[in-house]
Design a protein around this motif. Structure first.
Motif, mmCIF file in Angstrom:
data_model
loop_
_atom_site.group_PDB
_atom_site.id
_atom_site.type_symbol
_atom_site.label_atom_id
_atom_site.label_comp_id
_atom_site.label_asym_id
_atom_site.label_seq_id
_atom_site.Cartn_x
_atom_site.Cartn_y
_atom_site.Cartn_z
ATOM 1 N N TYR A 136 0.829 -1.202 0.000
ATOM 2 C CA TYR A 136 0.000 0.000 0.000
ATOM 3 C C TYR A 136 0.869 1.259 0.000
ATOM 4 O O TYR A 136 0.626 2.203 -0.762
ATOM 5 N N SER A 137 1.887 1.265 0.853
ATOM 6 C CA SER A 137 2.769 2.422 0.945
ATOM 7 C C SER A 137 3.465 2.703 -0.381
ATOM 8 O O SER A 137 3.548 3.855 -0.832
ATOM 9 N N SER A 138 3.980 1.658 -1.026
ATOM 10 C CA SER A 138 4.690 1.831 -2.296
ATOM 11 C C SER A 138 3.780 2.426 -3.362
ATOM 12 O O SER A 138 4.144 3.363 -4.073
ATOM 13 N N TYR A 168 -0.862 5.197 13.378
ATOM 14 C CA TYR A 168 -0.488 4.500 12.160
ATOM 15 C C TYR A 168 -0.697 2.993 12.306
ATOM 16 O O TYR A 168 -0.557 2.433 13.395
ATOM 17 N N THR A 170 1.265 -0.138 11.222
ATOM 18 C CA THR A 170 2.696 -0.288 10.954
ATOM 19 C C THR A 170 3.073 -1.756 10.813
ATOM 20 O O THR A 170 2.533 -2.615 11.502
ATOM 21 N N SER A 184 7.337 0.097 7.353
ATOM 22 C CA SER A 184 6.280 0.634 6.491
ATOM 23 C C SER A 184 5.120 1.005 7.398
ATOM 24 O O SER A 184 4.764 0.230 8.295
ATOM 25 N N LYS A 185 4.539 2.174 7.171
ATOM 26 C CA LYS A 185 3.402 2.557 8.001
ATOM 27 C C LYS A 185 2.443 3.435 7.208
ATOM 28 O O LYS A 185 2.829 4.100 6.241
ATOM 29 N N VAL A 186 1.184 3.392 7.633
ATOM 30 C CA VAL A 186 0.114 4.146 6.978
ATOM 31 C C VAL A 186 -0.623 4.939 8.050
ATOM 32 O O VAL A 186 -1.062 4.379 9.068
ATOM 33 N N TRP A 209 -7.974 4.940 -0.028
ATOM 34 C CA TRP A 209 -6.775 5.761 -0.156
ATOM 35 C C TRP A 209 -7.116 7.244 -0.154
ATOM 36 O O TRP A 209 -8.061 7.692 -0.817
ATOM 37 N N TRP A 221 4.852 10.950 2.171
ATOM 38 C CA TRP A 221 5.096 9.932 3.194
ATOM 39 C C TRP A 221 4.830 10.486 4.582
ATOM 40 O O TRP A 221 5.199 11.642 4.854
ATOM 41 N N PRO A 222 4.217 9.760 5.479
ATOM 42 C CA PRO A 222 3.604 8.441 5.259
ATOM 43 C C PRO A 222 2.268 8.574 4.546
ATOM 44 O O PRO A 222 1.601 9.591 4.679
ATOM 45 N N PRO A 223 1.846 7.562 3.799
ATOM 46 C CA PRO A 223 0.581 7.630 3.071
ATOM 47 C C PRO A 223 -0.607 7.625 4.023
ATOM 48 O O PRO A 223 -0.480 7.251 5.191
#
Length: 243
Positions: A136-138, A168, A170, A184-186, A209, A221-223
């Motif tokens: 998701y982050s990418s 987040y 994570t 990676s975290k959202v 999103w 970042w972060p998304p």
């Protein structure tokens, strides 16, 4: 008892390795699943060596007792101190450390710009898309095709908190073992700060999103994810995502 020191240390260490790899899934806190056979073999060899060391200690009993008497006569304390080496092995056997969590994730800095903005492969069809935090982050940060637009996604991770009430989902991403873990975290939106789960709580979040910043820059970042549901879950047996 000095003659059995090395045997006890080998047996404790081998037992600890076998406990986390052969008799449970605890090894997944530290290494990838593909390394399990090597851990089992290593633990078994340590156990064999421990037994051999114990047998040799018994066969040299008289010689060792003479050395002990001589050491005591000279005030030596080395053997007693050496027994402290068994404490780390005993701790690993009885209290294996937990998987990396919010502390490790908090040490990871924001990703730098220019890491390959471009299009990504098409996502599978479906009403709700199960996706890893890293994937998701990418896509949120680097996908010029905006493949996440209009999709309902679902991801699982542990909770970390930021400033001003932000929190987040994570996950730590590993290549080989926990030593090379990256974060990676959202950032989760759509929920009140007072409703945010506690740090290190595992949750499954469903949402959509939210675009943020210019693709490929630190501003993206972060998304963000606009959450519709947040459900607390158990920590998975394998807590890490793979590259």
């Amino acid at each position: 008892m000095r003659r059995y020191g090395s045997a006890v240390l080998l047996l404790l260490t081998g037992g600890a390795v076998l406990r986390i790899s052969l008799f449970s899934d605890l090894y997944l806190r530290y290494v990838q699943a593909s390394l399990r056979p090597y851990l089992v073999i290593s633990g078994s060899l340590l156990m064999v060596l421990g037994v051999v060391a114990a047998i040799r200690g018994m066969s040299h009993r008289d010689h060792e007792e003479e050395e002990e008497e001589e050491a005591h006569s000279h005030g030596g304390h080395g053997p007693r101190i050496a027994w402290l080496l068994t404490l780390p092995a005993l701790a690993l056997l009885l209290f294996p450390p937990p998987a990396l969590g919010s502390y490790s994730a908090g040490r990871e800095q924001a990703q730098l710009a220019a890491q390959g903005v471009g299009t990504f492969p098409a996502l599978p069809a479906g009403k709700v898309l199960d996706i890893s935090v890293a994937q998701y982050s990418s896509r949120a940060i680097y996908d010029t095709g905006h493949s996440l637009k209009g999709r309902t996604v679902r991801m699982t991770g542990f909770v970390t908190h930021g400033s001003n009430g932000t929190w987040y989902v994570t996950r730590l991403v590993v290549t080989c073992c926990a030593a090379d873990a990256t974060t990676s975290k959202v950032e989760i939106r759509g929920t009140e700060a007072t409703d945010a789960p506690q740090t290190d709580t595992w949750v499954t979040v469903t949402g959509t999103w939210l675009p943020k910043g210019r693709l490929g820059t630190d501003g993206a970042w972060p998304p963000l994810l606009n959450a519709t549901t947040v459900k607390q879950v158990k920590e998975p047996a394998d807590p890490y995502e793979k590259r």
